[in-house]
Enzyme design. Sequence first.
Site, PDB file in Angstrom:
ATOM      1  N   ARG A  19       0.812  -1.111  -0.144  1.00 38.04           N
ATOM      2  CA  ARG A  19       0.045  -0.168  -0.070  1.00 38.04           C
ATOM      3  C   ARG A  19       0.906   1.425  -0.087  1.00 38.04           C
ATOM      4  O   ARG A  19       1.405   1.431   0.947  1.00 38.04           O
ATOM      5  CB  ARG A  19      -0.812   0.026   1.279  1.00 38.04           C
ATOM      6  CG  ARG A  19      -2.048  -1.055   1.463  1.00 38.04           C
ATOM      7  CD  ARG A  19      -3.215  -1.166   0.381  1.00 38.04           C
ATOM      8  NE  ARG A  19      -3.658  -2.253   0.332  1.00 38.04           N
ATOM      9  CZ  ARG A  19      -4.730  -2.877   0.967  1.00 38.04           C
ATOM     10  NH1 ARG A  19      -5.299  -1.663   1.871  1.00 38.04           N
ATOM     11  NH2 ARG A  19      -5.421  -3.710   0.991  1.00 38.04           N
ATOM     12  N   GLU A  76       0.532   4.206   0.603  1.00 37.86           N
ATOM     13  CA  GLU A  76      -0.214   5.283   1.568  1.00 37.86           C
ATOM     14  C   GLU A  76       1.061   6.108   2.402  1.00 37.86           C
ATOM     15  O   GLU A  76       1.607   5.462   3.053  1.00 37.86           O
ATOM     16  CB  GLU A  76      -1.190   4.543   2.584  1.00 37.86           C
ATOM     17  CG  GLU A  76      -2.288   4.111   1.803  1.00 37.86           C
ATOM     18  CD  GLU A  76      -3.347   3.414   2.768  1.00 37.86           C
ATOM     19  OE1 GLU A  76      -3.221   3.548   3.743  1.00 37.86           O
ATOM     20  OE2 GLU A  76      -4.089   2.513   2.317  1.00 37.86           O
ATOM     21  N   ARG A 135      -0.407   2.433  13.075  1.00 40.56           N
ATOM     22  CA  ARG A 135      -1.331   1.255  12.652  1.00 40.56           C
ATOM     23  C   ARG A 135      -1.149   0.976  11.181  1.00 40.56           C
ATOM     24  O   ARG A 135      -1.889  -0.154  10.608  1.00 40.56           O
ATOM     25  CB  ARG A 135      -2.613   1.303  13.043  1.00 40.56           C
ATOM     26  CG  ARG A 135      -3.386   2.586  12.362  1.00 40.56           C
ATOM     27  CD  ARG A 135      -4.660   2.871  13.229  1.00 40.56           C
ATOM     28  NE  ARG A 135      -5.838   2.159  13.200  1.00 40.56           N
ATOM     29  CZ  ARG A 135      -6.805   2.188  12.151  1.00 40.56           C
ATOM     30  NH1 ARG A 135      -6.752   3.014  11.356  1.00 40.56           N
ATOM     31  NH2 ARG A 135      -7.696   1.247  11.987  1.00 40.56           N
ATOM     32  N   HIS A 136      -0.453   1.813  10.476  1.00 32.98           N
ATOM     33  CA  HIS A 136      -0.264   1.777   8.979  1.00 32.98           C
ATOM     34  C   HIS A 136       1.133   1.107   8.734  1.00 32.98           C
ATOM     35  O   HIS A 136       2.136   1.552   9.126  1.00 32.98           O
ATOM     36  CB  HIS A 136      -0.547   2.897   8.352  1.00 32.98           C
ATOM     37  CG  HIS A 136      -2.058   3.115   8.098  1.00 32.98           C
ATOM     38  ND1 HIS A 136      -2.757   3.975   9.135  1.00 32.98           N
ATOM     39  CD2 HIS A 136      -3.162   2.756   7.609  1.00 32.98           C
ATOM     40  CE1 HIS A 136      -3.862   4.138   9.017  1.00 32.98           C
ATOM     41  NE2 HIS A 136      -4.170   3.201   7.837  1.00 32.98           N
ATOM     42  N   GLU A 183      -9.850  -1.829  13.263  1.00 33.07           N
ATOM     43  CA  GLU A 183     -10.178  -2.929  12.296  1.00 33.07           C
ATOM     44  C   GLU A 183      -9.044  -3.889  11.819  1.00 33.07           C
ATOM     45  O   GLU A 183      -7.705  -3.534  11.963  1.00 33.07           O
ATOM     46  CB  GLU A 183     -10.435  -2.143  10.982  1.00 33.07           C
ATOM     47  CG  GLU A 183     -10.736  -3.099   9.532  1.00 33.07           C
ATOM     48  CD  GLU A 183     -10.392  -2.220   8.464  1.00 33.07           C
ATOM     49  OE1 GLU A 183      -9.962  -3.064   7.462  1.00 33.07           O
ATOM     50  OE2 GLU A 183     -10.626  -1.118   8.446  1.00 33.07           O
ATOM     51  N   SER A 232     -11.133  -6.608   6.695  1.00 35.41           N
ATOM     52  CA  SER A 232     -12.490  -6.074   5.610  1.00 35.41           C
ATOM     53  C   SER A 232     -12.744  -7.103   4.685  1.00 35.41           C
ATOM     54  O   SER A 232     -11.952  -7.516   4.025  1.00 35.41           O
ATOM     55  CB  SER A 232     -11.698  -4.748   5.012  1.00 35.41           C
ATOM     56  OG  SER A 232     -12.888  -3.932   4.356  1.00 35.41           O
ATOM     57  N   ARG A 286      -1.541  -6.519  12.204  1.00 39.88           N
ATOM     58  CA  ARG A 286      -2.233  -5.685  13.096  1.00 39.88           C
ATOM     59  C   ARG A 286      -3.020  -6.678  14.076  1.00 39.88           C
ATOM     60  O   ARG A 286      -3.346  -6.263  15.371  1.00 39.88           O
ATOM     61  CB  ARG A 286      -3.554  -5.048  12.314  1.00 39.88           C
ATOM     62  CG  ARG A 286      -3.895  -3.959  13.067  1.00 39.88           C
ATOM     63  CD  ARG A 286      -5.106  -3.210  12.139  1.00 39.88           C
ATOM     64  NE  ARG A 286      -4.303  -2.225  11.074  1.00 39.88           N
ATOM     65  CZ  ARG A 286      -4.976  -1.191  10.430  1.00 39.88           C
ATOM     66  NH1 ARG A 286      -6.376  -1.331  10.410  1.00 39.88           N
ATOM     67  NH2 ARG A 286      -4.130  -0.213   9.693  1.00 39.88           N
TER      68      ARG A 286
END
Length: 629
Positions: A401, A403, A409-410, A552, A555, A603
């Site tokens: 990812r 991002e 948390r990422h 989370e 998903s 996670r």
Amino acid sequence: HLVSHIPRLISRYNYCNWNMSSEENAEGAAITAKIAELGIKIKNAKAEKKPKEEWEPALQEMLSLKAKYKTVSGNDFGPPKKEKKPEAQQQAPSEKNRAKNEAKALAKKEKEEKKRKQREERERLQREKAERSEGVGQTNFGDMPIVQSQVITDKVWTPIEKLSPKMAGQTVLVRGHLQTIRAVGKCAFVLVRSTLFSVQGVCFESKEISPAMVKYIAKLPAESIVDMKGTVTVPESPVESATEKSVEIQISEFHAVCKTMSELPFQMEDACRPDATKETDVGAYNEDDPENVGEDGLVRVGQKMRLDYRWLDLRTPANQSIFRIESMVGCLFRECLMKKDFVEIHTPKLISGASEGGADVFTLDYFGQPACLSMSPQLHKQITAASSGFERVFETGPVFRAENSNTRRHLCEFTGFDLEMTIKEHYDEVLEVFSDLFIYIFDGINERCKAELERVREQHPFEDLEYLRPTLKITYAEGCALLREAGIEQDDYEDLSTENEKKLGNIVKEKYKTDFFFMDKYPLSVRPFYTMPDPQNPKLSNSYDFFIRGQEILSGAQRVHDPNLIIERAKAWGIDLKDIESYVDSFRHGSQPHGGGGIGLERVIMLFLGLPNIRKSAWFPRTPNRISP
């Protein structure tokens, strides 16, 4: 002294120089008289204790006259030398005396020989003592040659965790990191660690243990790899610094297998120390936060330093435990799904376009064609489950990812645990599998990783995860209502913020006594293009998220399996149909209804163990600011 000898000197002078001329005799006699006169003068000066400076000239004059005397007379000045008496002829000893003398000589020789041997023995003992002190010729300690797979011996290494009081008196050989060394007088205490376990070794100077051996052990650098051999004993009191508290090893041999070659960037004691405070698990994260000192005055190693030297940080018992638990989760994931007739697949991570239609992808050139790293195995797992006849599939692999999220948390790369399965009527069939799967994993961790959980808890205290059977299910609308009841603004059709997710987790924990739950019926606008719309409310979708401690971890959704609806949804998202052409085509030849989800492994571990930072549950974290080691 000279005065008393003057007549004799003159007489000797006349005797020795009878053949000299009268002038020479007269000169010699005058010199002799003058020397005598000077002698008397010097004698009287000394008797009166006059300073040397007063009679020194007379002495020099007398010495000069003596030299002149020798020139004139040819003889040294002074009284005549006594002639040596001829040695009397020794009479031959009698037979009796001869035997006695021989006996004495023999005894003397034997005594000298005895002394010689005693001297040599003392020298030998002193030499051996010095050599022993320096370790000369000793093989029970020292540096081992580099292991190059040259030989296979009959040595047997005992795992440290297998040591027990029942083995008292047995000789064992263990290998591990030399965590600590403490020298006290003529002994050394060491702590040797292997994986999660450690044992104390004790080395005392003795007949078998030289001072050089104790000194060698005391000077070894920490974290070196060592072989320690010795006898298992039971200490009088537990060894609190070791995991194996009920035993210790009386060292007989100690060898360095591989020494630490440079100074450690931090001490393992500091890296193993319990957290001073609980780090927040939300908000922006600054990796450059320095090491901190707790209220106890002890240093805690900062996260950046840990990650810069990850190979050292991973040696701590807490990290050893975290990643062994993570490994167990992978095992439990496979076990559970295999029992449910799932097939493991392996899909490509190099793809054309973005797998989920987003812009947060790592792009690259694929032999002149644009490509990217896969954000998810989503499209391929759908193809294999719904269109290829496998019906139930799962995969574990990297997910990328792009991002630029510097949070706790990422990650830019994480390990995805994905599954996809066909359904007969309702996506609840998938939710039931997920509920069973997580309960199986949670139960498995608690049953199989008891020791690891405690080692994590020692450094990072956490509360045991609470979960229900079956897993609590609420709708997205119900979750939003719970937030509003608590005075928190949240619209039913807006995505949950991280902060609101955390608050909802706390509300659910208080109301339902569980840290683990899932919500379904999310707004369609916040879900990927391949999500099946809700048949009753077009603003909603047949999708769901699972949460642990308000964050989370999964998903998923029922997927669209009708190619026309897929095209419609892709256009709504502005996705170029060329990028998903093969994906759409895979549904044109008959595709089963299906659903699934993707789990972020790091996670799950972070939240199950109550860790505040996902970097603590990633082997080698990849974030916007870190791409090494």
